[in-house]
Enzyme design. Structure first.
Site, PDB file in Angstrom:
ATOM      1  N   ASP A  93       0.825  -1.212   0.000  1.00 27.87           N
ATOM      2  CA  ASP A  93       0.000   0.000   0.000  1.00 27.87           C
ATOM      3  C   ASP A  93       0.858   1.261   0.000  1.00 27.87           C
ATOM      4  O   ASP A  93       2.031   1.235   0.372  1.00 27.87           O
ATOM      5  CB  ASP A  93      -0.962  -0.003   1.206  1.00 27.87           C
ATOM      6  CG  ASP A  93      -0.252  -0.163   2.550  1.00 27.87           C
ATOM      7  OD1 ASP A  93       0.771  -0.880   2.612  1.00 27.87           O
ATOM      8  OD2 ASP A  93      -0.710   0.442   3.537  1.00 27.87           O
ATOM      9  N   GLU A 158       0.259  -1.412   5.810  1.00 28.68           N
ATOM     10  CA  GLU A 158       1.313  -0.851   6.685  1.00 28.68           C
ATOM     11  C   GLU A 158       1.061   0.622   6.945  1.00 28.68           C
ATOM     12  O   GLU A 158       1.275   1.122   8.043  1.00 28.68           O
ATOM     13  CB  GLU A 158       2.694  -1.046   6.037  1.00 28.68           C
ATOM     14  CG  GLU A 158       3.864  -0.668   6.959  1.00 28.68           C
ATOM     15  CD  GLU A 158       4.216   0.819   6.987  1.00 28.68           C
ATOM     16  OE1 GLU A 158       4.899   1.235   7.933  1.00 28.68           O
ATOM     17  OE2 GLU A 158       3.793   1.560   6.083  1.00 28.68           O
TER      18      GLU A 158
HETATM   19  C1  FME Z   1       1.399   4.294  14.376  1.00 30.42           C
HETATM   20  S1  FME Z   1       0.859   3.386  13.060  1.00 30.42           S
HETATM   21  C2  FME Z   1       1.215   4.406  11.698  1.00 30.42           C
HETATM   22  C3  FME Z   1       2.343   3.941  10.916  1.00 30.42           C
HETATM   23  C4  FME Z   1       2.917   4.992  10.034  1.00 30.42           C
HETATM   24  N1  FME Z   1       3.865   4.362   9.175  1.00 30.42           N
HETATM   25  C5  FME Z   1       4.378   4.972   8.120  1.00 30.42           C
HETATM   26  O1  FME Z   1       4.304   6.151   7.900  1.00 30.42           O
HETATM   27  C6  FME Z   1       3.514   6.103  10.879  1.00 30.42           C
HETATM   28  O2  FME Z   1       2.803   7.093  11.122  1.00 30.42           O
HETATM   29  O3  FME Z   1       4.660   6.035  11.327  1.00 30.42           O
HETATM   30 ZN    ZN Z   2       6.612   2.280   4.051  1.00 28.72          ZN
HETATM   31 ZN    ZN Z   3       4.951   5.137   4.501  1.00 27.22          ZN
END
Ligand code: FME
Ligand code: ZN
Ligand code: ZN
Length: 400
Positions: A93, A158
């Site tokens: 994604d 993710e």
């Molecule tokens: C806390 S879950 C969210 C995951 C997200 N990952 C990528 O950007 C992030 O905000 O880091």
């Molecule tokens: Zn990523």
């Molecule tokens: Zn990301």
């Protein structure tokens, strides 16, 4: 010169003519799949991965961990299949775009005269997915065979926290069956010559503070209002933010992964100019480094495991020696945001976050995300060396 076999770029003029390297062509094809939130076209990704598995002649396993959320695994069985395996993980994604701020259509994978490929996911992390695939394709073509089994895993969701993807899957019996000993997952670009590797992550804490208060007419000095409480809460969080901001770039705190970041990201409340509201909410995004002692927070302990980068650690030494042999400089850091690696580490499996992109500005989630084709192609060669090194790590005494 041959015409561009991918046709013109959409919405931003012509792509540069000339046939792509087949790996670049496959990368651009994958970038055009709209696996973008809030409604990712996961079916398109599954069709693409099915085709790849056929091309690579690898068995494919699909597990629907939650409705509409499928984890795909291609397995290259090792010559010693009882040994712990190597997991090459990537998410399918991507985050949404604000198209009006892009130079080209974010899903056209436009390539400019410098070979920069513009698309959402070009850095995060469709590049790594195709690099894994092409490295495996080349190793197979050379007739090389892994000692340890290698799993290529493709996970959904993710970008929205991994709850219906990796977080659920690591507790699934099918995950245990993979018998993973070591995992690679995404990292970040590095604008300099070096390559950044991530051995841990900060803990994301998403906090909403609810402030109830006495309502009344907007023309009066009502006591104990929601806004007064809200101000107190905001001041405390933002004062702490100032302190942490000053700690960055001083003493032992060199990167974002070493300090706690705080951002006020949402405020809610109110119905009319002249009505003092009975409640107001404020939300904060905090990211806490693994070095901060969370034990004091009785109700909110979270996993803070980090992966060993000790030179005596067999996985790390295989990884780092391979990079060193390729004259790559590694910069070890704590990942500033959150990836699926945190779920892998939480079940006791060492994981390194690594996206082989040097000389590249960090543009994940940003407008005009791009990756240069030469940097992308170099990354395939990096995995062509890393996969044999990791799959060749000698059996441990407990594995014999
Ligand atoms: C806390 S879950 C969210 C995951 C997200 N990952 C990528 O950007 C992030 O905000 O880091
Ligand atoms: Zn990523
Ligand atoms: Zn990301």
């Amino acid at each position: 010169m041959l015409p561009d076999k991918d046709g013109p770029g959409v919405g931003g003029g012509q792509s540069v003519p000339g046939a792509d390297d087949p790996s670049v062509g496959l990368f651009r094809e994958y970038l055009r799949l709209r696996t973008v939130h809030p409604e990712p076209d996961y079916d398109a990704a599954l069709r693409f991965l099915n085709r790849i598995a056929e091309e690579l002649e690898l068995p494919i396993t699909k597990i629907e961990v939650c409705p509409g959320r499928v984890v795909t695994i291609m397995t290259w069985e090792g010559t010693k299949p009882t040994l712990k395996s190597i997991l090459l993980n990537s998410h399918t994604d991507v985050v949404p775009v604000f198209q009006e701020h892009w130079k080209y259509d974010a899903f056209s994978a436009f390539k400019d005269a410098e070979g920069n490929i513009y698309a959402r996911g070009s850095q995060d992390m469709k590049c790594v997915t195709i690099q894994y695939i092409q490295a495996v394709r080349r190793l197979k073509a050379e007739g090389w065979k892994p000692m340890r089994t290698v799993h290529l895993m493709f996970v959904p969701d993710e970008e929205v926290g991994g709850h219906k993807g990796m977080e659920t899957f690591v507790k699934h019996p099918e995950f245990q069956k993979l018998n993973v000993g070591f995992a690679l997952d995404e990292g970040l670009a590095n604008p300099g010559e070096g390559f950044t590797v991530f051995y841990g992550e900060r803990n994301p804490w998403w906090i909403t503070v609810h402030c109830p208060g006495r309502p009344g007419h907007g023309s009066r000095f009502v006591e104990n209002t929601a806004a007064e409480k809200l101000r107190h809460v905001i001041n405390s969080f933002l004062d702490f933010r100032e302190k942490e901001k000053h700690r960055l770039n001083t003493s032992e705190c060199f990167t974002l992964g070493d300090v706690t970041t705080v951002n006020m990201t949402m405020v809610k409340g109110g119905v009319a100019y002249n009505v003092i509201p009975a409640e107001m909410d404020v939300s904060f995004d905090l990211r806490i480094p693994p070095t901060v002692n969370l034990q004091v927070w009785k109700h909110k302990h979270m996993n803070q495991s980090v992966t060993s980068t000790d030179e005596n650690d067999p996985w790390w030494s295989a990884f780092s020696a391979t990079c060193k042999a390729m004259n790559m400089t590694l910069e070890k850091e704590i990942f500033p945001a959150a990836t699926d690696s945190r779920f892998i580490r939480a079940v006791g499996i060492p994981a390194i976050g690594f996206s082989p992109m040097n000389r590249t500005p960090i543009l994940l989630h940003d407008h005009n995300e791009y990756l240069n084709e030469q940097v992308f192609l170099k990354g395939i060669i990096v995995y062509e060396k890393l996969i044999p090194a990791l799959a060749g790590v000698s059996a441990f005494p407990e594995e014999a």
